[in-house]
Motif scaffolding. Structure first.
Motif, mmCIF file in Angstrom:
data_model
loop_
_atom_site.group_PDB
_atom_site.id
_atom_site.type_symbol
_atom_site.label_atom_id
_atom_site.label_comp_id
_atom_site.label_asym_id
_atom_site.label_seq_id
_atom_site.Cartn_x
_atom_site.Cartn_y
_atom_site.Cartn_z
ATOM 1 N N UNK A 639 0.816 -1.050 0.005
ATOM 2 C CA UNK A 639 -0.014 0.124 -0.185
ATOM 3 C C UNK A 639 0.780 1.333 0.050
ATOM 4 N N UNK A 640 2.145 1.111 0.006
ATOM 5 C CA UNK A 640 3.154 2.601 0.053
ATOM 6 C C UNK A 640 4.467 2.138 -0.452
ATOM 7 N N UNK A 641 4.774 2.719 -1.582
ATOM 8 C CA UNK A 641 5.911 2.687 -2.215
ATOM 9 C C UNK A 641 6.750 4.022 -2.595
ATOM 10 N N UNK A 642 7.813 3.934 -2.084
ATOM 11 C CA UNK A 642 8.589 5.195 -2.198
ATOM 12 C C UNK A 642 9.972 4.980 -2.561
ATOM 13 N N UNK A 643 10.357 5.233 -3.860
ATOM 14 C CA UNK A 643 11.420 4.808 -4.387
ATOM 15 C C UNK A 643 12.264 6.025 -4.951
ATOM 16 N N UNK A 644 11.443 7.324 -4.626
ATOM 17 C CA UNK A 644 12.433 8.534 -5.099
ATOM 18 C C UNK A 644 13.322 8.755 -4.548
ATOM 19 N N UNK A 668 7.798 8.122 -6.800
ATOM 20 C CA UNK A 668 9.009 7.858 -7.442
ATOM 21 C C UNK A 668 9.585 9.403 -8.072
ATOM 22 N N UNK A 669 9.477 10.250 -7.569
ATOM 23 C CA UNK A 669 10.068 11.474 -7.908
ATOM 24 C C UNK A 669 11.626 11.434 -7.688
ATOM 25 N N UNK A 670 12.148 12.448 -8.684
ATOM 26 C CA UNK A 670 13.622 12.543 -8.812
ATOM 27 C C UNK A 670 14.357 11.177 -9.151
ATOM 28 N N UNK A 671 13.922 10.671 -10.262
ATOM 29 C CA UNK A 671 14.709 9.486 -10.951
ATOM 30 C C UNK A 671 14.913 10.116 -12.442
ATOM 31 N N UNK A 694 9.889 15.202 -11.488
ATOM 32 C CA UNK A 694 11.268 15.215 -11.575
ATOM 33 C C UNK A 694 11.800 14.038 -12.307
ATOM 34 N N UNK A 695 11.216 13.780 -13.454
ATOM 35 C CA UNK A 695 11.601 12.569 -14.084
ATOM 36 C C UNK A 695 11.607 12.935 -15.771
ATOM 37 N N UNK A 696 11.547 12.320 -16.475
ATOM 38 C CA UNK A 696 11.483 12.250 -18.211
ATOM 39 C C UNK A 696 10.238 11.748 -18.583
ATOM 40 N N UNK A 697 9.339 11.877 -18.020
ATOM 41 C CA UNK A 697 8.159 11.263 -18.636
ATOM 42 C C UNK A 697 7.501 12.079 -19.545
ATOM 43 N N UNK A 698 6.793 11.288 -20.597
ATOM 44 C CA UNK A 698 6.411 12.381 -21.892
ATOM 45 C C UNK A 698 5.101 11.807 -22.082
ATOM 46 N N UNK A 759 8.061 19.093 -13.419
ATOM 47 C CA UNK A 759 9.089 18.692 -13.969
ATOM 48 C C UNK A 759 9.600 17.506 -14.826
ATOM 49 N N UNK A 760 8.626 17.243 -15.641
ATOM 50 C CA UNK A 760 8.599 16.023 -16.719
ATOM 51 C C UNK A 760 8.634 16.916 -17.980
ATOM 52 N N UNK A 761 8.314 15.938 -19.028
ATOM 53 C CA UNK A 761 8.063 16.324 -20.450
ATOM 54 C C UNK A 761 6.470 16.126 -21.044
ATOM 55 N N UNK A 762 5.646 16.284 -19.921
ATOM 56 C CA UNK A 762 4.313 16.163 -20.352
ATOM 57 C C UNK A 762 3.863 17.195 -21.486
ATOM 58 N N UNK A 763 2.892 16.792 -22.384
ATOM 59 C CA UNK A 763 2.387 17.779 -23.130
ATOM 60 C C UNK A 763 0.766 17.552 -23.206
ATOM 61 N N UNK A 764 0.291 18.532 -23.924
ATOM 62 C CA UNK A 764 -0.991 18.443 -24.248
ATOM 63 C C UNK A 764 -2.071 19.088 -23.291
ATOM 64 N N UNK A 765 -3.299 19.052 -23.140
ATOM 65 C CA UNK A 765 -3.880 19.911 -22.289
ATOM 66 C C UNK A 765 -4.102 19.408 -20.854
ATOM 67 N N UNK A 766 -4.249 20.240 -19.867
ATOM 68 C CA UNK A 766 -4.649 20.009 -18.454
ATOM 69 C C UNK A 766 -6.035 19.221 -18.820
ATOM 70 N N UNK A 767 -6.288 17.802 -18.347
ATOM 71 C CA UNK A 767 -7.493 17.121 -18.657
ATOM 72 C C UNK A 767 -8.574 17.813 -17.723
ATOM 73 N N UNK A 768 -9.604 18.001 -18.254
ATOM 74 C CA UNK A 768 -10.759 18.397 -17.543
ATOM 75 C C UNK A 768 -11.322 17.496 -16.562
ATOM 76 N N UNK A 769 -11.109 16.244 -16.840
ATOM 77 C CA UNK A 769 -11.368 15.118 -15.859
ATOM 78 C C UNK A 769 -10.752 15.316 -14.433
ATOM 79 N N UNK A 770 -9.685 16.201 -14.411
ATOM 80 C CA UNK A 770 -9.047 16.536 -13.006
ATOM 81 C C UNK A 770 -9.880 17.140 -12.174
#
Length: 950
Positions: A639-644, A668-671, A694-698, A759-770
């Motif tokens: 129930x708890x994973x922290x590998x940041x 999983x931050x800062x990897x 703080x990763x490189x997710x796209x 701090x990633x490389x995400x693109x597109x719009x902020x989803x309205x579902x949020x």
């Protein structure tokens, strides 16, 4: 024996002969097992399952009287006793989990067969603590009319209790308690009880009696021989207490337990304690705990029961009553017999009176979870029979009296509180040898104080305590700096907590060697202990090791796998080297692993998931590399994973969302993780903290985030967390590291709701579902490549405290709905392409830092420059508490002042000069005389011309 001693030799010979003859005669009369009854028992056995095989392993051959659980009448040979109860020790796992239970394999299951009716001489039947799940108590039990003892408790029977049990007129003992297996039995009417006139013991604990109305008491009152009555947790409410009871037959009652019922806000009827109507003069044990009783009357009334030896009024609310109310009630008794007094969680608020010393026979005193204040009275030393004293979680202050050291019978002394309790004891002063001088029986000692180091242990270096502790819990008290020598004499310890005790240096090796064979819990956290991990000795029973926040260095030795650990916390030390790779034997037991904030390196071992019992895995802030191990998917209970804060690479595995269904925290931050954020994460309905910053997710932000139920409907319990582990989690919020904990008393961590994809490389719009995540408290999407507009319904996120959308390419206007975020304390929309007027109103007016919006050239309004066409200054006028615009008031005042001054200056500038200077005055009036003549001449010429024309 007396006859044998005093007889002459000849008489002794005759006695011996007679005894031998009697034994032979008696033995010869014992008959073997009746074949009909043997067959009945075998048939009964065939309808049961015995997973362990231990219950029926001896049920072979013809001598059924020798089978396990069977007893026969010595003279007739008939089966008289059938005892298939299950007695088993509590599993060690139960000590560390809230919800996990290891079932004993010797539980009997399936159903009961009526072949038992062939046992016509059966007087004793015990089938307690088994698993006859979802089956009713069979009606045929009511035909075993020879029974005097019947125990079917905690065997998972369900449904209505058969009224046929009323046929068992010979019963002395009846136990149908179902509380510990869910309380699924019920009775609509207790008429059948009135036929059991010989009953001495009755236990209907957990049986639902809510439908019986007030009649339950009348039927119980028909049992004149009753000595013990247990009706705990029977869902009896205040409306089922009759206002009066004319005739009472319960005059022999010794034990009354009606705890855990729902007398909500009810004052218990006074007739219950009125000896003139209800003669409970024999009552020795009374349990009214957990009944939600209120008022200060009850503490006084119980004093009428002068023969009481045990009184439990815990978990009620006596509206700030004091202990003196209880004392005054018992002062009318000529002889005080009280041995056990349980007043935990009663809403008591007072000092402990010196009159407490009147309970000379008191053995157990529990006053925990109240609001008691002041010091312990010196009269506590008069309680020479006291074995347990619990004052934990109160508001006690002052020093601890030396008279405690006189309690030679004391076994358990609890003076502690936990860090997260709303009530805190505030002990201070110095503890010396005198406080423990005669505590020769002490086995468990717990003490802590709210103000760290305000309570100091100061013993001579050569002092050897008179006790041998098994449990020691000392928190936030000064015991160090050196590892105390008196503690090294405690070699019988099995549970050790010395947290935040100012201890430095190393742990004595000879002491570790002496305790290693029996200790199961060690907590030395929050000290300054240095050296290598103390794992060179074999600890065969050690299940919990907490050494966090110390100065241990070196590596984690592979020998740690020789221990059957459930929790391992080495957080915040100076450990180096690789994490042991060959841990496949460890992970079958470990539930908590926290090695965060060290200098560990290498890859996370793939063996950690083969097999896996992990609940909490924290390896953040180290130097681990490689990918997230595939074998981690076997840890389905996580129930708890922290590998940041490591150097992990590769993609975020989709199986995290499909295999780890109970996951609540994923950090999983800062990897150096890359790839898309898998939409399978949206299946984690209990997830309330997601930190991938703080990763490189796209790619784009998944539009299915509204499937994260805990962020939509709010955090719903029960939430799983490790019972003996004070979990710590660091959340980055408002650019600051905030530490949250989860522990008994105040599990603050489960109230944190957070999404951080910054701090990633995400693109597109902020989803309205949020905007459906109405329970979300923190949202950080900063430093990506997001485009489009801020969702117009962002104001739906009413619980938001922090929002950071800075350093993106967002455009358009800021939605006006953002002004409805009343809990918003941190906002950052800087460095985007936003335009238009900044919304105003409510909480936004307090966020007046221009840096919130800087880097958006087309934005205007407060707190930036004014928008084009605004008549008011860019800086909004100050609004006072009275709601008036005092800046405009000041402007009006200046205008009127200027007019008045102008008039005064102009008037006196002209008129004053004419008055004071004569030549100017003559010239001024001569000018007006000439003007008058010219005007008169012009008017006369005009009139003459008009007349000629006419």
């Amino acid at each position: 024996m007396d006859l044998y001693v005093y007889c002459n030799p000849h008489s002794r010979l005759i006695v011996r002969f007679l005894l031998l003859f009697y034994l032979c005669l008696n033995t010869g009369s014992v008959k073997s097992c009746m074949e009909e009854e043997r067959q009945a028992l075998l048939t009964f056995k065939q309808h049961l399952t015995d997973p362990s095989g231990s219950k029926f392993s001896s049920w072979v051959g013809h001598e059924c009287c020798r089978w396990r659980g069977i007893s026969c009448n010595d003279r007739t040979g008939h089966v008289s006793k059938l005892d298939l109860s299950n007695t088993y020790p509590t599993s060690s796992v139960d000590q560390y989990y809230w919800n996990d239970t290891e079932y004993d394999p010797s539980f009997l299951r399936v159903k009961l067969n009526p072949s038992l009716l062939a046992l016509k001489h059966l007087t004793y039947l015990d089938l307690s603590n088994n698993e006859f799940q979802e089956t009713h108590i069979p009606n045929f039990i009511g035909q075993l009319t020879s029974l005097s003892y019947l125990n079917l408790s905690n065997s998972y029977f369900s449904g209505e209790i058969p009224p046929s049990l009323g046929n068992l007129s010979n019963l002395n003992y009846l136990d149908l308690n179902s509380y510990y297996n869910g309380g699924v039995s019920y009775s609509k009417n207790l008429n059948w009880l009135s036929h059991l006139s010989s009953l001495k013991y009755l236990n209907l604990g957990g049986v639902n009696l809510s439908s019986t109305g007030v009649s339950w008491l009348h039927h119980v009152n028909m049992l004149p021989s009753l000595l013990e009555l247990h009706l705990s947790n029977c869902q009896i409410d205040g409306n089922q207490l009759p206002l009066s009871l004319e005739t009472v037959n319960l005059t022999s009652l010794l034990v009354l337990d009606i705890s855990g019922n729902y007398f909500i806000n009810s004052s218990f009827p006074s007739w219950f304690f009125n000896l003139s109507k209800l003669s409970l003069i024999s009552l020795e044990h009374l349990d009214l705990s957990g009944c939600e009783l209120r008022g200060q009357l009850i503490p006084k009334l119980v004093g009428n029961l002068c023969k009481l030896k045990s009184l439990n009024l815990g978990s009620n609310n006596f509206d700030g009553a004091g202990i003196s109310e209880f004392m005054s009630g018992f002062s009318n008794c000529s002889y005080n017999r009280m041995e056990s007094l349980y007043l935990s969680s009663c809403g008591l608020a007072s000092e402990m009176p010196a009159s407490l010393g009147m309970f000379k026979h008191l053995q157990h005193l529990d006053l925990s979870y109240n609001s008691l204040w002041g010091s312990i009275p010196d009269s506590i030393g008069n309680l020479s029979s006291l074995k347990k004293l619990d004052l934990s979680r109160n508001r006690m202050n002052g020093s601890i009296p030396k008279s405690l050291g006189q309690l030679s019978e004391l076994v358990n002394l609890y003076l502690s509180t936990d860090e997260y309790s709303p009530e805190h004891n505030r002990w201070q002063g110095i503890l010396t040898e005198a406080h423990f001088i005669n505590l020769t029986s002490l086995e468990s000692f717990r003490v802590s104080t709210e103000q760290p180091m305000s309570l100091i242990f100061k013993m001579a270096n050569d002092w050897v305590p008179p006790f041998k502790l098994r449990t020691m819990y000392i928190v936030s008290c000064r015991v160090g700096p050196a590892f105390p020598t008196w503690l090294q004499s405690q070699t019988q310890l099995v549970d050790i907590t010395l947290r935040n005790s100012g201890i430095s240096g190393t742990i004595p090796e000879d002491w570790l060697m002496k305790i290693s064979s029996r200790v199961y819990h060690i907590d030395l956290s929050y000290n300054q202990i240095r050296g290598k991990l103390p794992l060179q000795y074999r600890f065969p029973h050690l299940s919990s090791l907490d050494l966090r926040h110390n100065h241990f260095d070196g590596t984690i030795p592979p020998s740690i796998c020789d221990m059957l650990l459930y929790t391992l916390s080495l957080r915040n030390n100076q450990l180096t080297g690789e994490f042991p790779q060959a841990w496949s034997t460890c992970w079958s037991h470990l539930a908590v692993v926290d090695v965060s904030h060290n200098n560990l390196s290498g890859n996370i071992p793939s063996s950690l998931g083969i097999p896996c019992s992990l609940r909490i895995l924290k390896m953040n802030n180290n130097k681990f590399g490689g990918e997230i191990p595939f074998s981690l998917q076997n840890c389905s209970e996580l129930w708890d994973i922290d590998l940041g804060g490591n150097s992990l690479t590769g993609k975020l595995p989709s199986w995290i969302g499909t295999k780890l269904h109970g996951l609540q925290i994923l950090q999983l931050r800062s990897n150096f993780l890359s790839g898309h954020i898998p939409k399978q994460l949206c299946s984690l309905q209990r997830l309330h903290i997601l930190d991938l910053g703080h990763n490189n997710f796209s790619g784009t932000i998944p539009t299915c985030l509204n499937n994260l139920t805990s962020l939509v409907t709010g955090l719903q319990g029960p939430w799983s967390y490790y019972r003996s582990y004070y979990e710590q989690t660091t959340i980055i919020s408002k650019g600051t590291e905030l530490e949250y904990s989860i522990a008994d008393g105040a599990p603050t961590l489960i109230h944190v709701t957070n999404i951080d994809l910054s701090s990633n490389n995400l693109e597109g719009e902020v989803p309205k579902e949020i905007c459906s995540l109405i329970a979300l408290g923190n949202l950080n999407l900063s430093r990506n490549q997001l485009t489009g507009k801020i969702p117009s319904m962002i104001g739906n996120l009413t619980q938001l405290e922090t929002v950071d959308l800075s350093h993106n390419y967002l455009s358009g206007e800021i939605p006006q709905s953002i002004s409805s975020l009343n809990f918003l304390s941190h906002l950052n929309l800087s460095c985007n392409n936003l335009s238009g007027r900044i919304p105003t109103g409510n909480q936004l007016q307090t966020l007046d830092d221009p840096s919130i919006y800087q880097g958006n050239p087309s934005l205007c309004g407060f707190p930036l420059n004014k928008c084009p066409g605004d008549d008011t200054p860019s800086e909004q006028p100050y609004q006072a508490e009275d709601g008036k615009d005092h800046e405009n008031d000041n402007g009006k005042l200046g205008f009127y002042t200027s007019v008045v001054l102008g008039f005064v200056i102009g008037f006196w500038g002209v008129c004053g000069t004419l008055i004071l200077k004569r030549s100017w005055r003559y010239a001024y009036f001569q000018f007006f005389d000439n003007m008058k003549d010219k005007v008169a001449l012009a008017i006369a010429l005009k009139i003459a011309r008009y007349q000629r024309e006419v």
